[in-house]
Design an enzyme around this catalytic site. Structure first.
Site, PDB file in Angstrom:
ATOM      1  N   HIS B 284      -1.558  -1.807   2.773  1.00 41.04           N
ATOM      2  CA  HIS B 284      -2.630  -1.799   3.783  1.00 41.04           C
ATOM      3  C   HIS B 284      -2.622  -3.107   4.570  1.00 41.04           C
ATOM      4  CE1 HIS B 284      -4.680   1.961   2.633  1.00 41.04           C
ATOM      5  NE2 HIS B 284      -4.407   1.638   1.380  1.00 41.04           N
ATOM      6  N   ASP B 347      -4.924  -1.314  -3.553  1.00 46.22           N
ATOM      7  CA  ASP B 347      -4.801   0.134  -3.712  1.00 46.22           C
ATOM      8  C   ASP B 347      -3.612   0.700  -2.938  1.00 46.22           C
ATOM      9  OD1 ASP B 347      -6.271  -0.725  -1.426  1.00 46.22           O
ATOM     10  OD2 ASP B 347      -6.713   1.372  -1.001  1.00 46.22           O
ATOM     11  N   GLU B 348      -3.183   1.871  -3.368  1.00 45.52           N
ATOM     12  CA  GLU B 348      -2.248   2.722  -2.634  1.00 45.52           C
ATOM     13  C   GLU B 348      -0.959   2.015  -2.207  1.00 45.52           C
ATOM     14  OE1 GLU B 348      -4.739   6.156  -0.525  1.00 45.52           O
ATOM     15  OE2 GLU B 348      -5.060   4.231   0.436  1.00 45.52           O
ATOM     16  N   VAL B 349      -0.362   1.286  -3.131  1.00 44.09           N
ATOM     17  CA  VAL B 349       0.903   0.620  -2.831  1.00 44.09           C
ATOM     18  C   VAL B 349       2.047   1.554  -3.228  1.00 44.09           C
ATOM     19  CG1 VAL B 349       2.353  -1.359  -3.361  1.00 44.09           C
ATOM     20  CG2 VAL B 349      -0.138  -1.630  -3.171  1.00 44.09           C
ATOM     21  N   ASP B 380      -6.525   0.181  -9.320  1.00 45.05           N
ATOM     22  CA  ASP B 380      -5.058   0.206  -9.329  1.00 45.05           C
ATOM     23  C   ASP B 380      -4.485  -1.067  -9.935  1.00 45.05           C
ATOM     24  OD1 ASP B 380      -6.357   1.622  -7.076  1.00 45.05           O
ATOM     25  OD2 ASP B 380      -4.336   2.266  -6.511  1.00 45.05           O
TER      26      ASP B 380
END
Lengths: 531, 531
Positions: B284, B347-349, B380
């Site tokens: 992000h 998050d969301e890596v 996460d």
């Protein structure tokens, strides 16, 4: 075209209007090519104000898809303005990155065509034709204003998701529709009292956006009263430094710098709204009397005032200092006002003799004329020796008949019908009630021709004032203005026989989600079947 | 004290709750002197979040009249803060001129007494006692925060006209009431994503006002994401000059200068809200990757991004340049953040190996520690070698149990229950639906203890995030946040056995006019019997 009957269809936001015949309004401008209507045609729409003619085809629609673009055809002199209207439509439909992508498209598919052709004199200053077919959208007008109003009608034909620019899976589909439309009145206004409680520029601009949605074209700003002076006058700095320093209830007050005011005027002009500056005088002037001692007959500055009484203040009408200040103010406002109007207020003067009062009005009219400004005043000014070009604004029992008799024009703003600061009903906390309680239907069922003393020829139009004794922020103003201002817009735009409460209330209901999408703090009137 | 039963009384906004017994919540702090209750007592109130104990006497009330004043009793060290709470109460009740008049009164009559006494340890960090009798209002707390929360409860006991500072004929009467109140959780938060769409400072401050009304005390700002970087970092000017220059959909974006951010932190602190800055990393991060080439492994700056995909960007975790930037950012945020928290996102890596990812988290934790900042991350990050003092924020299936096992604390923000950007139902235009559609009752009936893997001891509290893919303005944020955020506030403050949907929905209904008075663009959920 008259709306002969209506019934509610199945579904909360869908209704059917049967158009059965072409009729005539009270002296409307005639359309050159009235549509041939095979009666009856069913239409489903929620356009406010109601158009002169609207015909919707069943089973056909236009989808604004990923390759739709907007094109403009206009004579050189008006090309920039027409393009600006197209740009605003594009900004409604697409985010900036998406607009850039479309501008670079080699092969646009469906198109939306805006044509400005001054030869279409039947469309007059503000009329338009809007044709949506399965292949595209065509708009025709004789002026940029007409183009703009067509785009506002188109906007209202689109689903509410058009008001959420970043909504996921937005499907912008328009039913095939033909609209021909002209306004009934040239003056369709609202007034904000930014004197008693100040409103920041950004909030006023937001209000202009909402006015434009409903094809209102005059925003009257009550810029000075006992409690505050809200517009910078460079030659008279105390007016804002002192007079702008507080407001009703005390606290900081505020004012618009000339730079800000110019920005507002331009912002409004881009939406075809003319800003009308009012400096109330000779009464309602305590803020000025506190700023300059010489405006008082005893040469003593008054203390600032933060209450809500009226009638106690007056310029010294015998003093040259007063007229010197008025001249400075009008001269500077002229430079800020491409609209060319100056509103002098003139209401509720209780400390002058009739002779003094009339003499003052005469002199201010002379100053306005000398500055090439067209004078407006509350109809209290009618007993003065007014020019027929001066406009009076009716608000209560007053002498407007005197002005009508001399061939003058009238704006209809009766307190008991159009004052947006009146409470809706007994349960309303905000607002006042001295002129009554005004529900949406009370506004809607009123007509400007009902004003005693006004003739059809004298009526320039309507305006809904919002006084701000109780209004401290834009959310308060919105609560009182909406949805009543939408009703006023239809009263001002649509012919009397083209409007009916039983269709309006369903169209207005469908505007509920749209107003919420726009963040408008509107009153959920129990008279309206909100979805 | 438990609410054992409820029934709706006659009248749209009146209801009766029968208090029948003193009970125990799930490990609540104990009040030293629980009120002796002669069962049953009927109460009528709309206080949200529900207090630990509230007893209302019938037939008695206190009228805030023209000679009522506010007095403060506090030890010297806390006198300024306590006085500031009193000043905010006065600003709620009276306009500036009226406050000045009261301050000069020689003989005040009824009084409102705020007492801060740190010896009342049973009231802990945020608890209070509020006693309204026919002769006055007495507030007792051990901290300024407790005083403030008492004033928010008092505000909600007052009629809605208290929210209209200039309303005509305002009668401020409070029923005689005794409240003893303590929060269940110390962390009661909301999150605004100002990265995907920017929100101006003034709008965030307005949001803080609304949070304070509901005793929420943490505002987490998602300050950086792929689409934008929103906080000035003096040592890294490109982050805002480049990374702050656009947003989802394109257009101008924006950012807070450090001066503005300090103003926001102070504004929030005055309302006992701590600002939690989040800089999402290592994913992000496209806005940063576009600002500095050296953050990319190929040393090539990325183009700005205005779409809404996730998972494609990452800092180069092998590069010293990355940690140099993180150090600069954390150091500057430390100077801006008296709260002492730094949220690293995490998050969301999707483009790093687990080893790379864990190594990055470890190093950022070290940087936070070196700067004396307490680290927070989306859960996460739990697989990294976290310190037990690091806080993880649960949002979806994740590894929070790993952190609970090491004695760490958890903030509960499950997407399917607390994500404010989820649509309410199928008819909602705004928002997304990937985590479900969340009506008010869905939020309310949820409890943080239902989060899988969390233990009562590990739960620091709750937070409701509002992601802004579809949110372009504060009115959109308000529509999605209210009234769900009021439900979250009660989930976070009130003991589980002190709350029940059937009382909440009537209390919330009574907040409708109050929210409208505050100009909040709230969703009129059909689950709530709005008046």
């Amino acid at each position: 075209m008259t709306i002969a009957s209506s019934r509610r269809a199945i579904g909360a936001a869908v209704w059917v209007i049967s158009l059965t015949a072409c009729g005539t309004g009270s002296a409307p401008p005639k359309l050159a090519n009235p549509p041939v209507v095979s009666t009856p045609i069913t239409v489903q729409h929620a356009v406010i104000p109601a158009p002169s003619s609207i015909v919707m085809a069943t089973g056909q629609s236009f989808l604004i898809d990923s390759s739709t673009t907007i094109t403009v055809d206009a004579p050189g002199a008006q090309r920039v303005e027409a393009q600006h209207v197209a740009d605003q439509l594009a900004a409604l439909l697409w985010a900036p990155a998406e607009r850039a992508r479309r501008a670079a498209l080699a092969a646009p598919s469906g198109t939306m065509q805006l044509t400005l052709d001054p030869a279409h004199v039947e469309l007059a200053e503000e009329g338009y034709r809007l044709d949506v077919t399965s292949t595209g959208v065509r708009i025709l007008a004789a002026t940029p204003a007409g183009l703009f109003y067509a785009t506002q009608s188109l906007r209202q034909l689109l689903p509410v998701s058009v008001e959420y620019p970043a909504a996921a899976q937005r499907v912008l589909r328009v039913n095939a529709t033909t609209i021909r439309d002209l306004p009934r009145y040239e003056w369709r206004g609202a007034m904000l009292d930014v004197a008693r409680h100040f409103l920041p520029l950004r909030d006023v601009e937001h209000f202009v956006d909402l006015m434009a949605l409903y094809k209102l074209n005059r925003l009257h700003l009550h810029l000075a009263d006992d409690q505050g002076w809200r517009i910078e006058i460079v030659s008279r700095p105390n007016l804002t430094a002192v007079g702008g320093s507080t407001q009703v209830g005390g606290g900081a007050g505020g004012y618009y710098s000339q730079r800000e005011y110019r920005e507002l005027v331009a912002y409004a002009a881009a939406r075809f709204v003319t800003i009308i500056p009012e400096i109330d005088m000779p009464g309602h002037t305590n803020a000025a009397l506190a700023s300059y001692a010489a405006l008082n007959c005893d040469n003593t500055a008054r203390p600032l005032y933060t209450g809500t009484n009226v009638g106690f203040s007056s310029f010294c009408v015998e003093s040259d200092s007063t007229y010197a200040l008025v001249s400075d103010v009008v001269r500077e406002l002229k430079a800020l006002s491409p609209g060319g109007y100056f509103h002098m207020g003139g209401d509720e003067v209780k400390t002058l003799t009739p002779t003094q009062y009339r003499g003052f009005v005469d002199r201010v009219q002379g100053i306005a004329t000398a500055n090439n400004m067209r004078l407006i005043g509350w109809a209290d000014i009618a007993p003065a020796r007014l020019s027929p070009t001066t406009i009076v604004q009716h608000w209560s029992k007053d002498s407007l008949a005197l002005h009508v008799a001399r061939g003058g024009k009238v704006i209809a703003s009766p307190g008991s019908k159009t004052y947006l600061d009146m409470k809706y009903d007994n349960a309303t906390t905000l607002g006042l009630s001295w002129a009554g309680r005004i529900e949406v239907k009370d506004v809607y069922d009123w007509d400007p021709t009902l004003v005693t003393g006004a003739t059809p020829e004298s009526l320039l139009g309507v305006e809904a004032p919002l006084w701000s004794e109780t209004v401290t922020k834009i959310a308060d103003a919105e609560f009182l203005a909406f949805p009543r201002l939408a009703a006023i817009a239809e009263v001002g735009w649509s012919e009397r026989n083209a409007r009916a409460w039983e269709t309006f209330r369903f169209r207005l209901a469908a505007h509920g989600p749209r107003l919420q999408a726009l963040g408008v703090n509107f009153y959920r009137s129990p008279q309206i079947p909100w979805p």
